[in-house]
Design a protein around this motif. Structure first.
Motif, PDB file in Angstrom:
ATOM      1  N   ARG A 382       0.835  -1.206   0.000  1.00 14.37           N
ATOM      2  CA  ARG A 382       0.000   0.000   0.000  1.00 14.37           C
ATOM      3  C   ARG A 382       0.873   1.260   0.000  1.00 14.37           C
ATOM      4  N   PRO A 383       0.559   2.252  -0.825  1.00 12.18           N
ATOM      5  CA  PRO A 383       1.318   3.516  -0.794  1.00 12.18           C
ATOM      6  C   PRO A 383       1.280   4.189   0.573  1.00 12.18           C
ATOM      7  N   SER A 384       0.198   3.944   1.340  1.00 11.22           N
ATOM      8  CA  SER A 384       0.074   4.563   2.659  1.00 11.22           C
ATOM      9  C   SER A 384       0.960   3.899   3.711  1.00 11.22           C
ATOM     10  N   ASN A 385       1.529   2.741   3.386  1.00 13.82           N
ATOM     11  CA  ASN A 385       2.354   2.007   4.345  1.00 13.82           C
ATOM     12  C   ASN A 385       3.815   2.438   4.187  1.00 13.82           C
ATOM     13  N   GLY A 386       4.126   3.635   4.682  1.00 13.54           N
ATOM     14  CA  GLY A 386       5.460   4.192   4.522  1.00 13.54           C
ATOM     15  C   GLY A 386       6.553   3.338   5.138  1.00 13.54           C
ATOM     16  N   ALA A 409     -10.158  -0.531   1.283  1.00 11.30           N
ATOM     17  CA  ALA A 409      -9.705   0.465   2.252  1.00 11.30           C
ATOM     18  C   ALA A 409     -10.802   0.856   3.240  1.00 11.30           C
ATOM     19  N   GLU A 415      -7.788   1.325  -2.341  1.00 11.97           N
ATOM     20  CA  GLU A 415      -6.473   1.969  -2.333  1.00 11.97           C
ATOM     21  C   GLU A 415      -5.595   1.328  -3.394  1.00 11.97           C
TER      22      GLU A 415
END
Length: 442
Positions: A382-386, A409, A415
């Motif tokens: 996921r892009p949100s999982n930095g 999401a 997402e």
């Protein structure tokens, strides 16, 4: 010039491969099928090789590879998609994802036409596909066939959804109110749930179709239409279609013990065991699944279920767990496609993160791929999982592509997924892969 499309279909217990050759001569179709549960992973590639051998061609002569993208069995969809992507990446050819429910509708249509049936045209009958999703549920979609020059084209009037088998009748009533006409209900759920037959027979303007499933030959024919229309997909954008998004837990369910629950915390190592206890990397078995599923629920907003992991083991995916004092601290599951490895899932218990377990497990993944001669490994994140992105980038993984709306999401939203890839050094160059302890089992 002769073109060759290889088609794979594994959305149900039917494992099928087909080769459709066309161009200079009349289209020629070859098909191999095997009907059995939990054997797709071991049978699909040998069947591909056997079919190509029968046709007298090599993989390098393929023009495209198609696959039934579901909805359907979780494990089967992963197998077909992964193999299609691997072949697409290796040969630099496009991938043609085909709805497995549409393939079932097209198979029923072809059989009906062969028997002299009607139903072509904008006012033709609506084919309602109901496929067994187990647990008294069905995957459902609806299509209308119409003539488009010399081909049969399809209009989707209901995208694939997951329904209770008992709600099919309600859907039919609502659909007929919006769109009066002839309806034909078909699919293998008619055999799985005999009560569906009674729902169909008792309704005016609704007829009973055949208990058909998607098959590789029909997937190949539909893929040819997409090829001719220029509807091609790069391998990195190919993805299965899942409609069972109920894999997360509501707040009320979590309060009742589901998801990130207190009992999972009780699986932590006993007090006094210490972080310095030896970490063992061993094959995942059925006995590990409760702890594996608990870790997954603790770290993922939309976790795999225990049954998903069980299906993966049955399918032959390579899976290892990291254990300390007999307690599972992390795990991964890896699909070894013919030309690339696909890391499906990897996780470490929250209290054990930052201690090198994730690096050990990822090194094991790369070792597994290398030992089988695979040149690269890919994964989605996921892009949100930095935090995960930084972890993979620090280990040499690079962004390859973005898959739109890949992950659920919550609240009906989706997402994107970043597709990442790492080229692997040959085994002789990487014999001393960091983190591969003697306890890692190959």
């Amino acid at each position: 010039m002769t073109l060759h499309i290889l088609a794979l279909e594994t959305s149900s217990s039917l494992c099928g491969v087909a080769l459709l050759s066309f161009g200079d001569a009349e289209p020629a179709l070859r098909v191999l099928e095997h009907d059995a549960t939990a054997e797709h992973a071991e049978r699909l590639l040998p069947m591909v090789d056997a079919l190509l051998s029968q046709a007298g061609i090599t993989r390098s002569q393929l023009s495209a590879v198609a696959f039934g993208q579901g909805p359907g069995g979780f494990t089967g969809l992963r197998v077909a998609c992964g193999v299609a992507q691997g072949i697409g990446f290796a040969l630099g050819i496009p991938v043609l994802p085909i709805s497995s429910l549409l393939a079932a509708a097209a198979a029923d249509f072809a059989l009906q036409q062969a028997q002299g049936g009607q139903g072509i045209g904008s006012e033709g009958e609506v084919r309602v596909v109901v496929q067994d999703a187990r647990m008294q549920e069905v995957y459902m979609a609806a299509y209308v066939a119409f003539a488009d020059q010399e081909e049969t084209a399809w209009l989707q009037i209901q995208e694939p959804v997951l329904l209770s088998a008992g709600d099919v009748g309600i859907w039919l009533d609502q659909a007929y109110a919006r769109r009066p006409g002839r309806y034909r209900v078909l699919g293998d759920a008619l055999q799985a749930y005999p009560g569906l037959n009674e729902l169909v027979v008792g309704r005016e303007a609704v007829e009973l179709g055949l208990p058909v499933r998607a098959d590789a030959g029909t997937v190949a024919r539909l893929a040819r239409q997409n090829w001719l229309a220029g509807r091609l997909t790069p391998p990195e954008h190919a993805a299965p279609v899942y409609v069972r998004d109920k894999v997360a837990f509501t707040t009320a369910e979590r309060e009742q013990g589901a998801g990130g629950n207190p009992r999972a915390q009780g699986l932590a190592p006993a007090a006094g065991s210490g972080a310095s206890a030896e970490l063992a990397i061993v094959p995942m078995t059925e006995a590990h699944l409760d702890q594996v599923a608990d870790i997954e629920r603790l770290v993922q907003s939309h976790p795999w279920s225990r049954n998903n992991f069980a299906d993966g083991l049955k399918a032959g995916y390579r899976a290892l767990v990291a254990q300390r004092d007999g307690h599972t601290q992390g795990f991964f599951m890896l699909m070894l496609a013919p030309d690339i490895a696909h890391l499906l899932v990897i996780a470490v218990r929250p209290g054990e993160q930052g201690k090198g377990i994730g690096s050990r497990l990822l090194s094991c993944c790369e070792h597994e791929a290398r030992s089988r001669g695979l040149p690269a490994i890919m994964l989605e994140v996921r892009p949100s999982n930095g935090k995960a992105l930084h972890f993979y980038q620090s280990r040499g993984y690079r962004l390859l592509a973005t898959r739109k709306d890949y992950y659920p999401a919550g609240d009906g939203r989706r997402e994107d997924a970043y597709v990442m890839k790492k080229e692997l050094a040959p085994p002789e160059v990487a014999r001393n892969v960091a983190g591969m302890g003697e306890r890692a089992v190959s």
